[in-house]
Each structure stands twice: as C-alpha cells, then as structure tokens.
Write an enzyme that holds these catalytic residues in place. Structure first.
Site, PDB file in Angstrom:
ATOM      1  N   ASP A 362      78.474 -17.936 -11.720  1.00  0.00           N
ATOM      2  CA  ASP A 362      78.565 -18.791 -10.582  1.00  0.00           C
ATOM      3  C   ASP A 362      78.125 -20.325 -10.897  1.00  0.00           C
ATOM      4  O   ASP A 362      78.775 -20.627 -11.515  1.00  0.00           O
ATOM      5  CB  ASP A 362      76.376 -18.837  -9.850  1.00  0.00           C
ATOM      6  CG  ASP A 362      75.864 -17.505  -9.645  1.00  0.00           C
ATOM      7  OD1 ASP A 362      76.655 -16.385  -9.976  1.00  0.00           O
ATOM      8  OD2 ASP A 362      75.216 -17.149  -9.179  1.00  0.00           O
ATOM      9  N   ASP A 381      81.862 -15.156  -9.072  1.00  0.00           N
ATOM     10  CA  ASP A 381      79.811 -15.085  -7.972  1.00  0.00           C
ATOM     11  C   ASP A 381      79.523 -15.921  -7.236  1.00  0.00           C
ATOM     12  O   ASP A 381      80.218 -16.285  -6.906  1.00  0.00           O
ATOM     13  CB  ASP A 381      79.119 -14.456  -9.372  1.00  0.00           C
ATOM     14  CG  ASP A 381      78.013 -13.587  -9.256  1.00  0.00           C
ATOM     15  OD1 ASP A 381      77.653 -13.295  -7.940  1.00  0.00           O
ATOM     16  OD2 ASP A 381      77.259 -12.860  -9.288  1.00  0.00           O
TER      17      ASP A 381
END
Ligand SMILES: *[C@@H]1O[C@H](CO)[C@@H](O)[C@H](O)[C@H]1NC(C)=O
Ligand SMILES: *[C@@H]1O[C@H](CO)[C@@H](O)[C@H](O)[C@H]1NC(C)=O
Ligand SMILES: *[C@@H]1O[C@H](CO)[C@@H](O)[C@H](O)[C@H]1NC(C)=O
Ligand SMILES: *[C@@H]1O[C@H](CO)[C@@H](O)[C@H](O)[C@H]1NC(C)=O
Ligand SMILES: *[C@@H]1O[C@H](CO)[C@@H](O)[C@H](O)[C@H]1NC(C)=O
Ligand SMILES: *[C@@H]1O[C@H](CO)[C@@H](O)[C@H](O)[C@H]1NC(C)=O
Ligand SMILES: *[C@@H]1O[C@H](CO)[C@@H](O)[C@H](O)[C@H]1NC(C)=O
Ligand SMILES: *[C@@H]1O[C@H](CO)[C@@H](O)[C@H](O)[C@H]1NC(C)=O
Ligand SMILES: *[C@@H]1O[C@H](CO)[C@@H](O)[C@H](O)[C@H]1NC(C)=O
Ligand SMILES: *[C@@H]1O[C@H](CO)[C@@H](O)[C@H](O)[C@H]1NC(C)=O
Ligand SMILES: *[C@@H]1O[C@H](CO)[C@@H](O)[C@H](O)[C@H]1NC(C)=O
Ligand SMILES: *[C@@H]1O[C@H](CO)[C@@H](O)[C@H](O)[C@H]1NC(C)=O
Length: 571
Positions: A362, A381
């Site tokens: 992320d 992500d």
C-alpha cells in the site's frame, strides 16, 4: 572535443522536433564515477554497484541497472557539455528470492535521482544496441523537451522547486500485461529530480545528539541515546531478519543523498514530531513478502507484515514528517502507526516508492490533518488512502498494479470531511477483473463483507456516518484505464466533486473493470438506505469527449443506481 560538439548539437536538438538521428553505439560504462556536488547539481554513485538481474546482491552492494546509465548536466555551474554520472539503481520482483505474490515477474525497474538548483539535462544511455525509434516520457503532460543523439536520449529538465518524477519508456521494450492493450516497459527507468536539500532537513552530524551510523551491518540503534540518526553516503543493511527498532530518544532519521539503507524504520519516540528526511534510499529488498517480525520475518498472514515506516502514538499529538526518501521493495504496507491514530498526522513531501512488486504494498497512511505533495508511487494495493478527515494531497504520479483503487476510502464506514486530492497522474494500471476492486476512485465494501467485488452484500453501511466536502480534481489516466469510480457507499455521501478527470481510453470491457458504479447500500442494522446528495462530476473527459448526463453511460461508462441518479450532476 568530439563530446562537446556532439552535446551542443544534442542540446540544440532538444528544442526542435527533430529526432531523425542517429548512430548505433555502445558507450555504456558501468564503472564510471564522475559525480557533481555544487549548489546547482548534486549526483551520486555507488562504488559497489552490482549488475545482477537474478539473485539478491551482496549485503554491501547496490543493485545497478543492467541496461541504463544516466548522466546529468547543469545549465549554470557547468555548461551543458559536462555530464556527471548519476547512479542508476535497479529493483527486480521478489529481489530474486522468490516471486510468490509478486507482480511484474520478468521485468526490472531502474531509477536514478539527483538534486538540482537550476535547469538540467538528463542523458540516458542504453547498454544494448537500441534501435532508436521511439520513447515516451510519462506522465505525458509534463511535456518535457527531449531528443536522441548518438544512441542516447537527452531530456531537458527545467528547474522546478517541486522537482520532477517521471518514467522513460522505450518503444522496443514494451510488454503487454493483463488488460489486452496495456503496455508497460520490460525494463522501466524512472527519473527523480529534486530540489537541493534545505538545511532544515539535514541534522548536524557534529552535534552530540546525532549518531552517525557506521557503514555495513546496522546495530545499536535500539540503545542509542541520540535524537538524530544519520546515514551518510554508503551502504547499510539489517539483513532480512532484523529491522531498525529505534530507541525512544530518536526522533529523526536522515538518509543522505547516496545513502542506501537496507532495512525498515520503527520509531518508539512519542514526541510531537518524528522525521525521516533526505534523498537516500530505504530498501526492503532483504525481506520476504509479508515478513512478520514476530515470526523471525517469515511470511505472515495476520496483517503484521513489516512496514517500512512504523511507530507508536503516545498520549499526545504526533506528526510524521517525510521529506525526500525513496523507498524500494516494501514487503508489505509501506506505513502504519499503532496506538490512538487520531493523534497522528502525516506530512509528506518529495517521496518516492519503487519496486513494489509484492502484493499488499500500500501507499502511505494519511492520518487526520495530513498533507502530502510531490509523490511517486509504484504500488500494488490501496494507493492514496484517505481514511481520515482534513487531508490535502497534491501531485501524485501512480504506477499501479492490479489490486485496489488508486484512491481508497472504504473497507469500513467512516465519518469523513474536508479531503482534497489534486493532480493525480496514473501512468500504468493492470486491473484484469472486477474482483481487483478497480478504478481511479473507490470505496471497497466493508472488510467484514468477506467477498470481493462490488456485487457482494450491500447491507454493510452505517448511516450514522457521512462523508462530505470532498474534492478529487485533475485526475488523469494514461493508456487503457479502469473506471473513474467504483464506490460502495458505506456512509452517506454529501457534497462530493470529481473535477477535471481525463481517461485516455478505457480498457477492454470484457475485463469488467471499466464501468463506474455507485450501487445502493443499506445500513447493516436498520436497513435504512444510504443517502447520496450533491455528487458532482465536473468536466470528465474520455479521450476527447466530455461526459454529460446524456452520454454518461455510453462514453463515461457510468452506471449509478437509480436510487442515486438524481443526486449525481454532470457539468
Ligand atoms: C569515486 O572514485 C574515487 C576515486 O577512485 C573514490 O575514492 C570514491 O570513493 C568513489 N566514489 C564513489 C561514490 O564511488
Ligand atoms: C564548457 O565545458 C567544456 C568542458 O569542460 C569546456 O571545454 C568549454 O570551454 C566550456 N564552455 C564554456 C562556454 O564555458
Ligand atoms: C499469495 O497471496 C494469496 C492472497 O493473499 C494467498 O492466499 C496465498 O497463499 C499467497 N501465496 C503464497 C505462496 O504465499
Ligand atoms: C552492439 O553492436 C556492436 C557492433 O555491431 C557489437 O559489437 C556488439 O556486440 C553489440 N552489442 C550488443 C549488446 O548487442
Ligand atoms: C520546451 O521547449 C519550448 C521551446 O523552447 C519551451 O517554450 C518550453 O518551455 C519547453 N518546455 C519544457 C517543459 O521545458
Ligand atoms: C516504436 O518502436 C518499436 C520498436 O522499433 C516499434 O515496434 C513500434 O511500432 C514503434 N511505435 C511507434 C508508435 O512508432
Ligand atoms: C531467524 O532466521 C535466520 C535465518 O534462518 C536465523 O539465522 C536466525 O538465527 C533466526 N533468528 C531468530 C531470532 O530465530
Ligand atoms: C481542511 O484540511 C486542510 C488540510 O489538512 C486544513 O489545512 C484545513 O484547515 C481544513 N479545513 C477545515 C475547515 O478544517
Ligand atoms: C455507526 O456509527 C456511529 C457513529 O460513528 C457509531 O456510534 C455506531 O457504533 C456505528 N454502528 C455500528 C453498528 O457500527
Ligand atoms: C462542498 O465542499 C467543498 C470542498 O470540497 C467546499 O469548499 C464547499 O464549501 C462545500 N459546499 C457546501 C455547500 O457545503
Ligand atoms: C466478466 O463478467 C462476465 C459476466 O459476469 C463473466 O462471464 C466474465 O468471466 C467476467 N470477466 C472477467 C475477466 O472476470
Ligand atoms: C450482510 O451484512 C450484514 C452486516 O454485516 C449482515 O448482518 C447480513 O447478515 C449480511 N447478509 C448476508 C446475506 O450475508
């Protein structure tokens, strides 16, 4: 002599459209070391560069591009005939340790960074016999002037106090990934031009409160009494079975330009500000995917993967200030703090994330009141995460793999207001099915809904919460794109504006990724319908066609549930 004539010509060509050249030659020299260090240009080099596209490099080595070499000239302190070496780093999927849950297998990602204080020219050489044809600089709207000469590419970089972050992509080196038309480089090359470091981001290395770390194996940072930890140019490593657990006195880590630090940073200081500054590299390359520190850094499964940046809130407000670093090969989410997160805020400037081939890599966490600008994300992500209020983000270039939307505000019902995200350029994305939760702007269904995609349980909202006063402006997607938005409204939406969005073209509709969706949602307890009001789509353009109420379905591929149709306005 030959060199300066050649370059003078090339620089002249930079301002013309003529790239008709040129020779085929191999002037690649991986051993060079001629760097600049003036107030106008700073480049750096690693004497322990290791060209190796297959296995982990030696602890004390830095993976060097097997294909590119980069040089930079400054227009002021040196004339444009004098090019200085700028190390071309390289990242490979899984760091050659195994490619479980890694995307991009078979590709490499190179990057080179430098600091500048006036206009510069970047020269890129390829070690193979490149048949000069075409190349693209993304984001394309930077409109950088460039040309080829003698087998090299010259790119003119005007001085900009916010720097430049871009990708140079060669037409003979493109692969097709997932979506049938998506093309991205086999061997990518990113260029990061940053302003010279302001003295305020450099701790004094002579101060008694600073610890200058010794090159090589990192140790002792958990017991130091220093407040600043300084990595000077050089190579440092933790091994794949350790990371930097900083003692509670440490509130500042500085990565000098030319520092390459293999490890991850965990603050325990709970003071008002902790900082990570400087234009060095923090690399997670020695860790396996999802390395869990609680199980000796083997792959975990309970959300405890090692973050490149982590910390702990105390009983009062803390700001995490990030200015300058490049993060390579994060093994998991790049950042998370523990504790009362309403006490945290993030201020990020000139931050770069590369080599995010692993899943679940992320972007940063933007806690309440966060401000971020000038960011490059290679990411796999949730990317621009806005789970909190009062956030301002400006200037993000995104290279996205397949999982989760570029802007993510879902997973749970949230009370959110005053979020502005401006100037987002998505240069690649590779969503290939609806289960990827594709799109530029998205809210995934509640984590507890347990199925992927938007067609799962719609009774997962909480109508006590509202998201309001949100502006997403100046979004662009180059190449085949997924949808503009796919929103599971887990809270009421009020006064939400998407302004100036451009999608060059949609990916194939067979992938089920291109339709913008806003389905009806209901409260999980009362069954009350989620309310949507004043949802404005202002100047959304696909290719060169503006999306209006009349063509929203056909051109914009927008499918809003009839319950919300009257709340959505096109202008
Ligand atoms: C550059 O070369 C000089 C002379 O060989 C050497 O002392 C220096 O360490 C090198 N610098 C780097 C960054 O490799
Ligand atoms: C530019 O630099 C080159 C190489 O250092 C030098 O030969 C030349 O005289 C310089 N030109 C000017 C105009 O300063
Ligand atoms: C890869 O990730 C998926 C989903 O997170 C997981 O189910 C699978 O076990 C992982 N594979 C390996 C080899 O770890
Ligand atoms: C590039 O071309 C030269 C001259 O034809 C040749 O000697 C060399 O081996 C070639 N290099 C590569 C990497 O193909
Ligand atoms: C490109 O060159 C043109 C012509 O010299 C100039 O006007 C423009 O500002 C340059 N653009 C950039 C981004 O440097
Ligand atoms: C770019 O160059 C490659 C390799 O020479 C060629 O296959 C491709 O068609 C070119 N693309 C364009 C748009 O010219
Ligand atoms: C962690 O694993 C490494 C590699 O197997 C091993 O050398 C090390 O001793 C282990 N550390 C602990 C604390 O178990
Ligand atoms: C909105 O958020 C920005 C960014 O954090 C902040 O500067 C501003 O004060 C906030 N506005 C209000 C009304 O809270
Ligand atoms: C819904 O949100 C309200 C306000 O945030 C909260 O008090 C309540 O506990 C939430 N309900 C559920 C079922 O989570
Ligand atoms: C809507 O939100 C914007 C910020 O996105 C804010 O400037 C504006 O005042 C809000 N309008 C209303 C009517 O609340
Ligand atoms: C797209 O949706 C259709 C219809 O549900 C389905 O048959 C197809 O397999 C889906 N395609 C992908 C790539 O998931
Ligand atoms: C949908 O989610 C709600 C809230 O978690 C739950 O109460 C309900 O049983 C779920 N419905 C289905 C069909 O799974």
């Amino acid at each position: 002599m030959r060199f300066s004539i050649q370059v003078a010509l090339a620089v002249t060509l930079l301002n013309t459209a003529d790239a008709s050249s040129l020779y085929r030659r191999n002037r690649f020299n991986s051993a060079s070391n001629n760097t600049a260090d003036t107030s106008h240009l700073k480049t750096w080099w690693h004497a322990t560069g290791e060209v190796n596209t297959g296995t982990p490099v030696q602890d004390g080595n830095v993976r060097q591009s097997h294909l590119y070499s980069v040089q930079v000239a400054s227009s002021i302190s040196h004339n444009l005939s004098t090019f200085y070496d700028s190390f071309a780093y390289e990242s490979i999927p899984g760091n050659g340790m195994g490619t479980d849950n890694a995307s991009g297998v078979g590709t490499t990602m190179a990057w080179s960074s430098f600091l500048y204080g006036s206009d510069a020219t970047v020269k890129i050489s390829r070690s193979d016999n490149w048949s000069i044809g075409n190349y693209t600089i993304r984001p394309t709207n930077l409109n950088l002037n460039s040309t080829t000469y003698g087998g090299d590419v010259y790119i003119s970089i005007p001085y900009n106090p916010r720097g430049y972050r871009f990708s140079v992509e060669f037409g003979d080196d493109l692969q097709t990934i997932s979506g049938p038309e998506e093309k991205s480089p086999w061997n990518s090359l990113l260029i990061f031009a940053s302003p010279m470091e302001d003295p305020s981001i450099i701790p004094s290395s002579s101060s008694s409160s600073s610890l200058v770390v010794q090159e090589g194996l990192i140790s002792g940072l958990d017991s130091t009494q220093a407040s600043a930890v300084i990595f000077k140019p050089g190579v440092y490593y933790c091994t794949g079975y350790s990371h930097m657990k900083l003692s509670s006195s440490v509130n500042w880590v500085y990565f000098a330009p030319g520092a390459y630090v293999k490890g991850a940073v965990e603050f325990s200081n709970t003071g008002s500000e902790v900082k990570a500054t400087g234009h060095g590299v923090l690399s997670g390359e020695q860790y396996v995917w999802y390395a869990d520190p609680d199980s000796n850094y083997t792959t975990g499964s309970d959300n405890n993967g090692l973050r490149m940046w982590s910390g702990q809130t105390g009983s009062s407000q803390q700001t995490f200030t990030l200015n300058g670093p490049t993060v390579n090969t994060p093994p998991f989410n790049s950042m998370d703090w523990n504790g009362d997160l309403t006490l945290m805020t993030t201020v990020a400037t000139d931050y770069k994330q590369v080599g995010s081939f692993y899943a679940q890599t992320d972007g940063l966490e933007f806690y309440p009141g966060s401000q971020a600008r000038d960011i490059f994300y290679h990411v796999n992500d949730d990317t621009i995460k806005t789970y909190y209020s009062n956030i301002n983000i400006d200037g993000v270039v995104v290279w996205k793999y397949a999982t989760a939307p570029v802007v993510q505000f879902g997973w749970a019902s949230r009370e959110l207001s005053n979020i502005t995200i401006n100037d987002v350029s998505v240069i690649h994305q590779s969503y290939d099915n609806a289960g990827d939760n594709p799109g530029l702007i998205g809210s995934d269904n509640a984590y507890t809904a347990s199925t992927t995609g938007i067609s799962s349980n719609h009774s997962t909202a909480n109508v006590s919460n509202t998201m309001q006063d949100i502006t997403w402006s100046n979004f662009r997607a180059e190449g085949p794109s997924a949808c503009l938005f796919r929103i599971c409204a887990l809270e009421n939406l009020r006064n939400v504006t998407i302004s100036n969005a451009w999608i060059e073209k949609f990916a194939s509709s067979d992938l089920n990724t291109t339709e913008s969706l806003l389905p009806v949602f209901y409260d999980s307890i009362t069954g009350a319908q989620v309310n949507v009001s004043n949802f404005v789509i202002d100047n959304f353009v696909v290719g060169s066609t503006k999306v209006t109420a009349d063509n929203a379905g056909s051109v914009g591929q927008i499918d809003v549930d009839s319950a919300y149709a009257s709340a959505v306005r096109y202008q």
